[in-house]
Design a protein around this motif. Structure first.
Motif, PDB file in Angstrom:
ATOM      1  N   GLN A 589      -6.175   7.543  -6.082  1.00 32.57           N
ATOM      2  CA  GLN A 589      -6.265   6.105  -6.306  1.00 32.57           C
ATOM      3  C   GLN A 589      -4.923   5.523  -6.748  1.00 32.57           C
ATOM      4  O   GLN A 589      -4.568   4.404  -6.378  1.00 32.57           O
ATOM      5  N   ASP A 593      -2.875   2.289  -5.349  1.00 32.82           N
ATOM      6  CA  ASP A 593      -2.461   1.170  -6.202  1.00 32.82           C
ATOM      7  C   ASP A 593      -0.954   0.932  -6.132  1.00 32.82           C
ATOM      8  O   ASP A 593      -0.502  -0.220  -6.101  1.00 32.82           O
ATOM      9  N   HIS A 597      -0.764  -1.247  -2.612  1.00 31.66           N
ATOM     10  CA  HIS A 597      -0.961  -2.519  -3.309  1.00 31.66           C
ATOM     11  C   HIS A 597      -2.355  -3.099  -3.079  1.00 31.66           C
ATOM     12  O   HIS A 597      -2.519  -4.309  -2.823  1.00 31.66           O
ATOM     13  N   GLY A 598      -3.365  -2.212  -3.137  1.00 31.02           N
ATOM     14  CA  GLY A 598      -4.737  -2.672  -3.041  1.00 31.02           C
ATOM     15  C   GLY A 598      -5.265  -2.845  -1.635  1.00 31.02           C
ATOM     16  O   GLY A 598      -6.441  -3.185  -1.451  1.00 31.02           O
TER      17      GLY A 598
END
Length: 830
Positions: A589, A593, A597-598
């Motif tokens: 994860q 992130d 960047h999502g």
């Protein structure tokens, strides 16, 4: 001389008259001196001790700064250098009379077979001048020679400890064959006792000359890997130790070596880029245990400070005991002065009695320190010797002399104060003159309590850190897992053969009734080892302004299912992810992130640097896992990627992870049988449950936490003894006063509270003084903490409660004794 023996005999008689005092004083000193000696023994071995070789002060270890971008590194951070640098530097004898190289044949233990007996051990490849340059001789046969390196002979030298343990000092071992990773080596000698090599933490068992055999690559690199001993100028892997020439300083050596070193490195890989820092050499003294000295430096300083405070508390306790004991002998001293005795003779006699206590305490403390040092070695899993040497003995003598000086000064006032009229005074009258001494005693106890508070806070923070490590979120279920390392047989000389070997092994292991799931991975979780590189996402640098780092681990099918790690998106690695299938990877994860960047992760492609050229072929993200522990429980989370080992070239040495029903250790006999049936030379290396492996990853933290807790408890015990002794002495001296108070109507509860209040006031002053000290000490421990801040309120609250309880319970017995005084008996006292 006769006077000295007379004083000694008289001192022994005095101590025999008060055995309780003597035992308490000696034990208190033994704990203080022994604890300091034990911790200093570890500090000496890890940080200070020179190698057991000729002229060790001239030996230096080579390090580098700023690894070139177009190079790869294997080993222990900045100590791994390329062979080309070694080959160039050793030709320059103006700086070094000898430059020696050494490198382990595996990052972990490897198989050493003698006849049909297959065991695991530690083996190093070394240059031909390794023993001669260090000045290590042989106790049997010979050591290696330069010709052994030039011809890459299959000869081996055993360590004395390994020869003793495995071969029971059998001299007929010379000329016999020892198989190292299945390759035969002729044993030609045994190194001198005391020398265990230059490896970190674990001693070396066998040394062989530098080899070009692809089965014996440094650090356990596989046969299929393109890197080789002398043909990989961009590979930083070889460790070096040099003996400085006479008259050459470290600065002079570095100034002469750096141009030669840079030329050797950059001529092979090309000049650095415009923004790249140039790599440089620097030297460090070859002292202590390389690698551990930096890891242990700060914790050992903390422990030395703690045991120093314990010794101060112990010395203060014994000094107060001596003062109280000598105060009760004032009438004796006064009579001796009245009869013409010299005050200086009284002082010498008291000093002799103090020194008897110190010598007894130091002797007992030395035995305690030897036991404690062996326990420390076992707890910390340091296999090199921590035995006391001359430095430790001198340290113990120095600490004892300081303690003797303290105790020698303690009775000074008693020796010079007695007057002849005190002999006819009552103790009640003289008690009024003891107010100054009583105040001094209280101040000493206050200072002891302040130091004890600081120790309890430090111990509490480390203990809570240990608890946090034991209950950390790993990202997977460690219970029920067994892990061991292995290598494919020598016949598996291609990537396809390696895959077939592991496929066969995993199929046989899955067939065991106790096994629930099984997989493989290159780097064992919790071992400290990791693969680190740069990453591109969809062909571009995801963080253009800084290096995009990622840790990765080649793994087998069902990796996340075996670990019972939760996949947030996508799928696990499967058997369908073969070498010919599309390349895939699973990321964590934090990778998503930081580098995506999502954005939805599945389907993006990543490239790893250093695998095939600058950046290898792309891997498609097919899954996202929750953040998981990798190198150690205490290590912070970093972006991670897991790829099928079948799609990574050159993978051979792997760790097998089994999830079992019940106790994982129960499956080991069946695993050994399967491995032996497949090939007698295929080893099972370092088998351990995954839970135990993770505990080992913070074994140093566990050791320091336990020691800090022990020293904090010891300090509390010593303070309790001191406070109890002070209050008991005070109550005894105030017997008449208490009797008068009770005769005039004072109630037992009032007398009880009077004594308890005195103790609590001492504790309050000690807390006021100790809190700033505790806060400062907590900040010093900041780098050693995990999951809490230095100002953790719960730890401070518990420490304060502990000090209050200590004061209360230490005063309870004297207070009850004071409240039960019979007024009539007290009025007739003396």
């Amino acid at each position: 001389m006769g006077t000295i023996f007379q004083d000694l005999r008289f001192g022994l008689r005095q101590l025999r008259r008060t055995p309780g005092f003597a035992v308490i004083a000696v034990l208190t000193l033994a704990l203080g001196i022994g604890a300091n000696t034990a911790i200093f023994s570890v500090m000496n071995a890890v940080l200070l001790r020179s190698l057991p070789v000729q002229n060790p002060d001239r030996l230096v270890l080579l390090h580098y700064t700023d690894q070139p971008e177009r190079s790869g590194q294997t080993g222990y951070d900045d100590t791994s250098l390329p062979y080309e640098a070694f080959d160039t530097l050793r030709k320059d004898h103006a700086v070094f009379t000898d430059l020696m190289a050494f490198v382990p044949l595996s990052g972990s233990k490897l198989p050493l077979r003698f006849g049909n007996d297959l065991q695991e051990g530690q083996a190093d490849e070394v240059s031909g001048n390794f023993f001669s340059g260090l000045g290590v001789s042989s106790v049997l046969g010979r050591t290696l020679a330069p010709d052994d390196e030039r011809q890459h002979t299959q000869t081996a030298v055993l360590s004395y400890a390994y020869w003793s343990a495995r071969f029971s000092h059998d001299k007929a071992i010379l000329g016999q064959t020892l198989f190292v990773k299945g390759v035969p080596f002729t044993i030609v000698g045994v190194a001198a006792p005391g020398f265990s090599g230059l490896e970190r933490r674990k001693p070396t068992d066998v040394w062989v000359p530098l080899q070009t055999n692809p089965l014996l690559k440094p650090w356990g690199d596989s046969v299929q890997d393109k890197q080789s001993l002398t043909g990989s100028p961009d590979w930083f892997y070889l460790m070096m130790i040099g003996r400085l020439a006479p008259g050459v300083s470290d600065k002079q050596a570095v100034a002469r070596l750096n141009p030669v070193y840079e030329a050797a490195v950059y001529s092979a890989i090309g000049d650095p880029g415009p923004k790249e820092k140039r790599t440089e050499l620097y030297l460090t003294p070859a002292r202590g245990i390389e690698g551990l000295n930096s890891d242990y430096k700060e914790p050992l300083k903390v422990l030395m400070m703690m045991v120093g405070l314990v010794l101060v508390i112990a010395c203060a306790n014994v000094a107060m005991l001596l003062i109280a004991r000598n105060s009760s002998r004032q009438c004796e001293f006064s009579v001796r002065v009245a009869l013409g005795g010299s005050r200086s003779r009284i002082f010498v006699q008291l000093l002799t009695e103090s020194l008897l206590l110190v010598v007894s305490g130091a002797a007992l403390g030395w035995f305690f320190a030897n036991w404690a040092t062996r326990s420390l070695a076992a707890w910390s899993q340091i296999e090199v010797s921590l035995a006391a040497d001359r430095s430790v003995m001198l340290f113990t003598i120095g600490v004892s002399l300081i303690a003797g000086l303290v105790f020698g000064l303690a009775p000074l006032g008693i020796a010079y104060m007695p007057a002849t009229n005190i002999a006819v005074k009552t103790s009640a009258a003289s008690a009024q003159r003891d107010r100054g001494k009583t105040l001094s005693g209280k101040l000493v106890i206050c200072l002891q309590m302040s130091m004890c508070l600081a120790l309890l806070v430090g111990a509490g923070l480390l203990l809570r850190t240990l608890n946090n490590l034991g209950h950390a979120n790993l990202g997977f279920k460690a219970d029920g897992l067994l892990v061991f390392a292995t290598d494919p047989p020598a016949t598996a000389n291609s990537d396809e053969a390696v895959v077939r070997f592991y496929d066969s092994l995993l199929a046989k292991l899955r067939a065991l009734p106790q096994v629930e799931a099984v997989t493989v991975m290159e780097n064992r979780i919790g071992s400290g080892w990791s693969d680190n590189t740069g990453v591109r996402v969809d062909g571009a640098d995801p963080t253009p302004n800084k290096f995009s780092a990622v840790r990765w681990n080649p793994v087998g099918s069902g990796f996340f299912a075996t670990l019972q790690a939760h996949l947030l998106l996508g799928r696990d690695i499967t058997d369908a992810d073969t070498a010919s299938a599309p390349r895939v990877t699973v990321v964590n994860q934090l990778f998503v992130d930081r580098y995506l960047h999502g954005r939805p992760a599945l389907g993006h492609q990543i490239q790893l640097s250093g695998t095939e050229g600058k950046y290898g072929k792309p891997y498609t993200i097919v899954g996202v896992a929750q953040n998981m522990t990798y190198t150690a429980v205490k290590a912070r989370n970093v972006p991670m990627a897991w790829s099928p080992y079948t799609q990574v070239t050159g993978e051979a040495h792997m760790n097998v992870e089994l999830r079992t029903h019940g106790d994982p250790n129960m499956v080991l006999p069946d695993v050994r049988r399967i491995m032996h049936d497949m090939d007698p030379d295929v080893p099972i290396l370092e088998p351990i449950t995954q839970s135990e492996q993770l505990v080992q990853s913070y074994s140093d933290d566990r050791l320091f936490s336990r020691l800090a807790t022990f020293f904090g408890g010891l300090a509390a015990l010593l303070v309790a003894i001191g406070l109890y002794g002070t209050l008991a002495y005070r109550v005894n001296r105030r017997t008449s006063e208490i009797g008068v108070r009770m005769a005039l109507g004072a109630q037992r509860a009032q007398v009880l509270w009077m004594i308890l209040r005195e103790s609590l006031i001492i504790a309050a002053v000690g807390i006021a003084v100790g809190l700033p000290l505790a806060f400062a000490g907590a900040q010093w421990l900041k780098s050693m903490l995990f999951g809490l801040s230095p100002g953790d309120p719960l730890t401070f609250l518990l420490a304060l409660i502990g000090i209050a309880a200590l004061a209360l319970f230490s005063a309870l017995v004297p207070a009850r004794r004071a409240s039960s005084v019979d007024p009539m008996v007290a009025l007739r006292y003396e």
